[in-house]
Each structure stands twice: as structure tokens, then as C-alpha cells.
Design a protein around this motif. Structure first.
Motif, PDB file in Angstrom:
ATOM      1  N   VAL A 102      16.333 -10.231   1.512  1.00 15.71           N
ATOM      2  CA  VAL A 102      16.166 -11.632   1.922  1.00 15.71           C
ATOM      3  C   VAL A 102      15.679 -12.471   0.751  1.00 15.71           C
ATOM      4  N   LEU A 103      14.709 -11.946   0.006  1.00 15.61           N
ATOM      5  CA  LEU A 103      14.155 -12.706  -1.123  1.00 15.61           C
ATOM      6  C   LEU A 103      15.165 -12.856  -2.250  1.00 15.61           C
ATOM      7  N   ARG A 104      16.062 -11.889  -2.396  1.00 15.08           N
ATOM      8  CA  ARG A 104      17.132 -12.058  -3.390  1.00 15.08           C
ATOM      9  C   ARG A 104      18.088 -13.167  -2.974  1.00 15.08           C
ATOM     10  N   LEU A 105      18.305 -13.293  -1.685  1.00 19.21           N
ATOM     11  CA  LEU A 105      19.180 -14.342  -1.176  1.00 19.21           C
ATOM     12  C   LEU A 105      18.484 -15.701  -1.169  1.00 19.21           C
ATOM     13  N   ASP A 106      17.177 -15.688  -0.906  1.00 15.83           N
ATOM     14  CA  ASP A 106      16.401 -16.931  -0.821  1.00 15.83           C
ATOM     15  C   ASP A 106      14.991 -16.655  -1.329  1.00 15.83           C
ATOM     16  N   SER A 107      14.745 -16.979  -2.580  1.00 15.46           N
ATOM     17  CA  SER A 107      13.457 -16.664  -3.209  1.00 15.46           C
ATOM     18  C   SER A 107      12.308 -17.461  -2.604  1.00 15.46           C
ATOM     19  N   ARG A 108      12.600 -18.469  -1.797  1.00 14.99           N
ATOM     20  CA  ARG A 108      11.564 -19.297  -1.181  1.00 14.99           C
ATOM     21  C   ARG A 108      11.273 -18.890   0.260  1.00 14.99           C
ATOM     22  N   HIS A 109      11.825 -17.783   0.704  1.00 18.42           N
ATOM     23  CA  HIS A 109      11.661 -17.378   2.103  1.00 18.42           C
ATOM     24  C   HIS A 109      10.261 -16.797   2.302  1.00 18.42           C
ATOM     25  N   ASP A 110       9.345 -17.635   2.834  1.00 17.74           N
ATOM     26  CA  ASP A 110       7.944 -17.238   2.927  1.00 17.74           C
ATOM     27  C   ASP A 110       7.712 -16.112   3.932  1.00 17.74           C
ATOM     28  N   GLU A 111       8.476 -16.080   5.014  1.00 21.85           N
ATOM     29  CA  GLU A 111       8.277 -15.029   6.015  1.00 21.85           C
ATOM     30  C   GLU A 111       8.609 -13.656   5.444  1.00 21.85           C
ATOM     31  N   ALA A 112       9.723 -13.554   4.730  1.00 24.47           N
ATOM     32  CA  ALA A 112      10.087 -12.268   4.123  1.00 24.47           C
ATOM     33  C   ALA A 112       9.052 -11.846   3.094  1.00 24.47           C
ATOM     34  N   ALA A 113       8.585 -12.802   2.283  1.00 24.39           N
ATOM     35  CA  ALA A 113       7.564 -12.481   1.286  1.00 24.39           C
ATOM     36  C   ALA A 113       6.285 -12.010   1.956  1.00 24.39           C
ATOM     37  N   ARG A 114       5.879 -12.701   3.012  1.00 21.68           N
ATOM     38  CA  ARG A 114       4.648 -12.314   3.713  1.00 21.68           C
ATOM     39  C   ARG A 114       4.757 -10.917   4.309  1.00 21.68           C
ATOM     40  N   ARG A 115       5.873 -10.635   4.958  1.00 24.12           N
ATOM     41  CA  ARG A 115       6.038  -9.313   5.573  1.00 24.12           C
ATOM     42  C   ARG A 115       6.075  -8.213   4.523  1.00 24.12           C
ATOM     43  N   LEU A 116       6.725  -8.480   3.409  1.00 22.72           N
ATOM     44  CA  LEU A 116       6.808  -7.485   2.345  1.00 22.72           C
ATOM     45  C   LEU A 116       5.420  -7.200   1.774  1.00 22.72           C
ATOM     46  N   ILE A 117       4.654  -8.245   1.522  1.00 21.70           N
ATOM     47  CA  ILE A 117       3.312  -8.071   0.968  1.00 21.70           C
ATOM     48  C   ILE A 117       2.407  -7.345   1.967  1.00 21.70           C
ATOM     49  N   GLU A 118       2.548  -7.666   3.242  1.00 20.27           N
ATOM     50  CA  GLU A 118       1.724  -7.001   4.264  1.00 20.27           C
ATOM     51  C   GLU A 118       2.003  -5.500   4.313  1.00 20.27           C
ATOM     52  N   ILE A 119       3.243  -5.099   4.061  1.00 24.80           N
ATOM     53  CA  ILE A 119       3.541  -3.667   4.008  1.00 24.80           C
ATOM     54  C   ILE A 119       2.733  -3.012   2.900  1.00 24.80           C
ATOM     55  N   TYR A 120       2.753  -3.619   1.730  1.00 25.30           N
ATOM     56  CA  TYR A 120       2.035  -3.034   0.590  1.00 25.30           C
ATOM     57  C   TYR A 120       0.523  -3.073   0.784  1.00 25.30           C
ATOM     58  N   LEU A 121       0.029  -4.003   1.602  1.00 30.12           N
ATOM     59  CA  LEU A 121      -1.403  -4.067   1.892  1.00 30.12           C
ATOM     60  C   LEU A 121      -1.806  -3.134   3.031  1.00 30.12           C
TER      61      LEU A 121
END
Length: 231
Positions: A102-121
Motif C-alpha cells: 500500500v505504501l509503495r502505491l501511496d506513500s501518504r497512506h497514513d492507515e497503512a503506515a500506522r498498521r505497519l508500525i504497530e506490528i513492529y511495536l
């Protein structure tokens, strides 16, 4: 002795025929894959709505093999993978791949970024058995914030710093976040907890931040709840 002649006409006909057969087989295979993918979508959507996560992941995943740029379905696929029980490392890796796509398709997609970071946390539904990489969470947060300003991602960056025991930078990140987004109440809560556990690194006591949350956001139910819980 009779001379032997190579029949070029026959050879060309055979080659063309073989190419047609191969092309037809490939076209048929592509059509079948596309048809199966389109048929899988409503099945995946129904399974997702019913919270049948394993079936949802399987069917939506089949759809994505042909339609890999469908952002909404990539998000659902990642969510379904994280809710499968028992969770496996493969589930988490598939979710990470979906959100990264998703982030490769849309680098501004905040929901995908948030979910990805939450996995790593270790904050995702998979919870932290297969997540737990705060350094990676910090990296993903900084990459997103390089071109975007999102209070939730900045708060997650602070959590990543806290998990790495980088308390002073975490406190600075939270203070800056509150200054820029005073209505982001969860930032006050984390700052208050940080002040309670590390008073030497935070220049205000824990209760100050919760009182400040209510003062700045008097109509926020969350701010009042957090202060009441602390008191």
C-alpha cells in the motif's frame, strides 16, 4: 543418390501451429486465473464481514494475485492475516507485505503506515510474538514523517523510542507533538506515563500533562477520563 530436401513450408506451418497452441494455452490460463480472482472477491468480502479471517485472507489473497494495486483489499488482506488464530510468523509477514505494498502505491497512506508500525511495536492483533522490532518501527515512522505530518505516527515514533530506552528523544518528540497538535490527547497520556517513570527526563510532573490535556481540550471525554483515572 537422391538428394534430400528440407521442407521449409511444413516446418514453418508446424512452428506457427505450436506458437498458436502455446499462446492459446497461456491465454486460457490467464483467463482462468483472472476469472478465479474475480470470483474470489465476493467470497472474501463476505468472509471478512463475518470475521472468518482465514477464509477472508485466502479469498482476498487470490483476488490480489491479479489485482495487486487494490489498496482497499490490501488493507483488508493485512487485517485478516493479523486476526487469524493461532497466529503464525507467516501471517504477520503477509500482513507486513500487504501494508508495504500500500505504501509503495501511496506513500501518504497514513492507515497503512500506522498498521505497519504497530506490528513492529507489538501492538497489532498478532501481539508481540512475531512483531517486536522497535528499531524497524522507528525507521518506518521516520520514513513516513519525512514527507508527511501525522500526529498518530509521531506518537508511535515516540513509543518506538521508549521501547529502545531513548527516553530524552521520546520526551522531545512528545513535547513537539503536543505543541503542534494540542488536540491529540493520547500524546498527553504517554507523556504523563513517561514523567511518572522517568521524572529526571521530563521537566513536568505526571499530573501536569493530564491537567493540561483537560485545559486545552475541555470538551474531550478522553482527556477527562485519563485525568480521572490518574486521580
Amino acid at each position: 543418390m537422391a538428394q534430400r530436401y528440407f521442407n521449409w513450408t511444413l516446418a514453418i506451418v508446424l512452428l506457427v501451429g505450436a506458437a498458436v497452441l502455446v499462446g492459446g494455452a497461456l491465454s486460457l490460463h490467464s483467463w482462468q486465473r483472472s476469472t478465479r480472482a474475480e470470483e474470489a472477491l465476493p467470497l472474501g468480502e463476505q468472509a471478512f464481514a463475518e470475521q472468518n479471517w482465514e477464509e477472508a485472507a485466502q479469498q482476498i489473497g487470490r483476488y490480489l494475485t491479479i489485482n495487486g494495486d487494490d489498496v482497499d483489499r490490501l488493507l483488508k488482506y493485512g487485517q485478516a492475516q493479523l486476526h487469524i488464530r493461532p497466529s503464525t510468523r507467516s501471517n504477520v509477514e503477509h500482513a507486513i507485505a500487504a501494508y508495504a505494498s500500500v505504501l509503495r502505491l501511496d506513500s501518504r497512506h497514513d492507515e497503512a503506515a500506522r498498521r505497519l508500525i504497530e506490528i513492529y511495536l507489538g501492538l497489532s492483533p498478532a501481539r508481540p510474538r512475531y512483531g517486536g522490532s522497535p528499531a524497524e518501527a522507528e525507521l518506518k515512522a521516520r520514513q513516513f514523517l519525512r514527507d508527511n505530518d501525522d500526529p498518530a505516527i509521531r506518537r508511535l515514533l515516540a513509543l518506538a523510542l521508549i521501547q529502545q530506552n531513548n527516553i530524552q528523544e521520546a520526551q522531545q518528540t512528545l513535547t513537539s507533538l503536543i505543541a503542534d497538535h494540542p488536540d491529540h490527547v493520547p500524546a498527553y497520556e504517554i507523556t504523563s506515563l513517561l514523567a511518572a517513570e522517568h521524572p529526571e527526563d521530563v521537566n513536568k510532573p505526571a499530573n501536569y500533562w493530564l491537567e493540561e490535556a483537560v485545559r486545552v481540550n475541555p470538551e474531550s471525554a478522553l482527556a477527562h477520563i485519563l485525568r480521572g483515572r490518574f486521580l
